[in-house]
Design an enzyme around this catalytic site. Structure first.
Site, PDB file in Angstrom:
ATOM      1  N   HIS A  17       0.816  -1.829   0.191  1.00  5.44           N
ATOM      2  CA  HIS A  17      -0.250   0.328  -0.182  1.00  5.44           C
ATOM      3  C   HIS A  17       1.023   1.246  -0.143  1.00  5.44           C
ATOM      4  O   HIS A  17       0.968   2.120  -0.976  1.00  5.44           O
ATOM      5  CB  HIS A  17      -1.105   0.295   1.278  1.00  5.44           C
ATOM      6  CG  HIS A  17      -1.480   1.103   1.971  1.00  5.44           C
ATOM      7  ND1 HIS A  17      -2.689   1.524   1.003  1.00  5.44           N
ATOM      8  CD2 HIS A  17      -1.083   2.293   1.781  1.00  5.44           C
ATOM      9  CE1 HIS A  17      -4.096   2.768   0.838  1.00  5.44           C
ATOM     10  NE2 HIS A  17      -2.662   3.132   1.644  1.00  5.44           N
ATOM     11  N   GLU A  18       1.970   1.402   0.864  1.00  2.72           N
ATOM     12  CA  GLU A  18       2.652   2.440   1.123  1.00  2.72           C
ATOM     13  C   GLU A  18       3.297   2.655  -0.272  1.00  2.72           C
ATOM     14  O   GLU A  18       3.972   3.289  -0.446  1.00  2.72           O
ATOM     15  CB  GLU A  18       3.567   2.359   2.068  1.00  2.72           C
ATOM     16  CG  GLU A  18       2.887   2.442   2.999  1.00  2.72           C
ATOM     17  CD  GLU A  18       1.311   3.457   3.593  1.00  2.72           C
ATOM     18  OE1 GLU A  18       1.755   4.944   3.190  1.00  2.72           O
ATOM     19  OE2 GLU A  18       0.636   3.131   4.579  1.00  2.72           O
ATOM     20  N   HIS A  21       2.187   4.854  -2.694  1.00  7.27           N
ATOM     21  CA  HIS A  21       1.884   6.405  -2.390  1.00  7.27           C
ATOM     22  C   HIS A  21       3.784   6.276  -2.904  1.00  7.27           C
ATOM     23  O   HIS A  21       4.060   7.647  -3.448  1.00  7.27           O
ATOM     24  CB  HIS A  21       1.376   6.361  -0.953  1.00  7.27           C
ATOM     25  CG  HIS A  21       0.509   6.150  -0.101  1.00  7.27           C
ATOM     26  ND1 HIS A  21      -0.541   6.733  -0.902  1.00  7.27           N
ATOM     27  CD2 HIS A  21      -0.181   5.668   0.496  1.00  7.27           C
ATOM     28  CE1 HIS A  21      -1.713   6.341  -0.686  1.00  7.27           C
ATOM     29  NE2 HIS A  21      -1.388   5.410   0.505  1.00  7.27           N
TER      30      HIS A  21
END
Length: 356
Positions: A17-18, A21
């Protein structure tokens, strides 16, 4: 061992997920100051950290999530706000929205990749084999017996058990069911009846049924080409996303009781059990949790990606960002809500464990 596997799976989902980003931020020229696994809550000193290039990679003991700290972004210390060309705040609202969406998108992508892996290893589903018939049902009256294997309905091929329900739901009038019994093909005709049933969310529904139950036998889902594999992965990803979205809807509507909400303890427990069953079961659960993580992060809560997306949409519409006071107060409120939900779901988990 199961707990270690669970923590490894959760950590991988958070990192992915990170990572979404991170890649989006770097694509737009935003400097990423820190990439953290775990949250600097209560214990603010990382257990481990290493600097590569412009970014410090850190591991914190509070394994409740992760974060990417971008230059010029600090929800609680607005004095760190920066308008430097390589800062997050210097970017246009639509660019910041893309950066925010990249995390949830990465989770959906990971689920898709996990379903591809399941397809390659060998996806399994319930076989269209009859385990029992309900007394006085259309199936019983037509002569369907346990161990019969349904191979077609109205000329449509049946490969797995789920195909039966889908075809019956779409059908109109009598059904011509072709089955195998002791190696012989038998054709039977019956008309399904509408009965009261329960949805997967426990709500009352009306459903067309013929009155049969599966035998519990599993069968490999045939995959003959890359197209079959990608189609399977796409359908399962869409299905998982739909299940998570509808679950949230039913929770808001009150159909799913709040005491059924689970937290990190439930996730670890279920993941541990899945790892003991087999790799495909573990991958399937990990895919569902990954989609869940992606969807939940899109909720319009200021502590989550969805809340920040709302702030940027506000800036796009009104040509100015929300005031620092409003931004700060809403962010604090969002974190209070989020931590309260985490505490509540953990409480539910503990109560369930105590009750056995």
């Amino acid at each position: 061992m199961g707990i270690l596997v669970s923590l490894a799976v959760l950590s991988a989902l958070i990192i992915f997920h990170e990572w979404g980003h991170f890649l989006a931020a770097r694509f737009f020229g935003v400097k990423v100051e820190e990439f953290g696994l775990g949250m600097p809550i209560l214990v603010t000193k990382p257990l481990w950290k290493k600097r590569w290039g412009e970014t410090t990679y850190a591991f914190y003991p509070m394994l409740l999530g992760g974060f990417v700290r971008m230059k010029g972004q600090d929800d609680f210390d607005l004095s760190k706000k920066s308008e430097d060309p390589d800062s997050y705040m210097s970017k246009k609202p639509w660019q910041k929205i893309v950066i925010l969406l990249a995390g949830p998108f990465a989770n959906i992508l990971l689920a898709f990749l996990l379903y591809i892996a399941i397809a390659v290893i060998g996806a399994e589903a319930l076989a269209p084999s009859v385990g029992a018939t309900i007394k006085d049902s259309p199936a019983a009256e037509a002569g369907i017996k346990p161990k019969d294997r349904i191979v077609a309905i109205n000329g449509q091929k049946v490969t797995i058990w789920d195909d039966i329900g889908k075809i019956i739901t779409r059908s109109e009038g009598p059904l011509q069911i072709t089955l195998l019994r002791d190696g012989k093909r038998i054709d039977l005709v019956m008309t399904p009846r509408v009965h009261e049933a329960k949805s997967i969310f426990g709500e009352d529904i009306r459903k067309k049924m013929i009155g049969i139950a599966p035998s519990g036998e599993f069968v490999k889902i045939p995959m003959h080409s890359l197209s079959d594999i990608l189609s399977y992965a796409w359908e399962k990803t869409v299905w998982a996303t739909g299940i998570i979205v509808r679950s949230l809807e039913k929770l808001i509507e009150g159909i799913i009781p709040a005491d059924q909400m689970g937290g990190i303890v439930s996730i670890v427990q279920v993941t541990s059990q899945a790892s003991a069953i087999g790799i495909t079961t573990l991958f399937a659960l990990a895919a569902l949790i990954s989609v869940n993580l992606g969807v939940l992060n899109l909720l319009p809560i200021p502590a989550l990606d969805g809340g920040h997306i709302v702030f940027n949409l506000y800036e796009m519409i009104f040509k100015r960002p929300p005031s620092e006071k409003v931004f700060y107060n809403l962010t604090v409120a969002g974190w209070v809500l989020l931590l309260s939900l985490m505490a509540f779901t953990t409480y539910n988990d503990i109560i369930r464990i105590m009750r056995g």
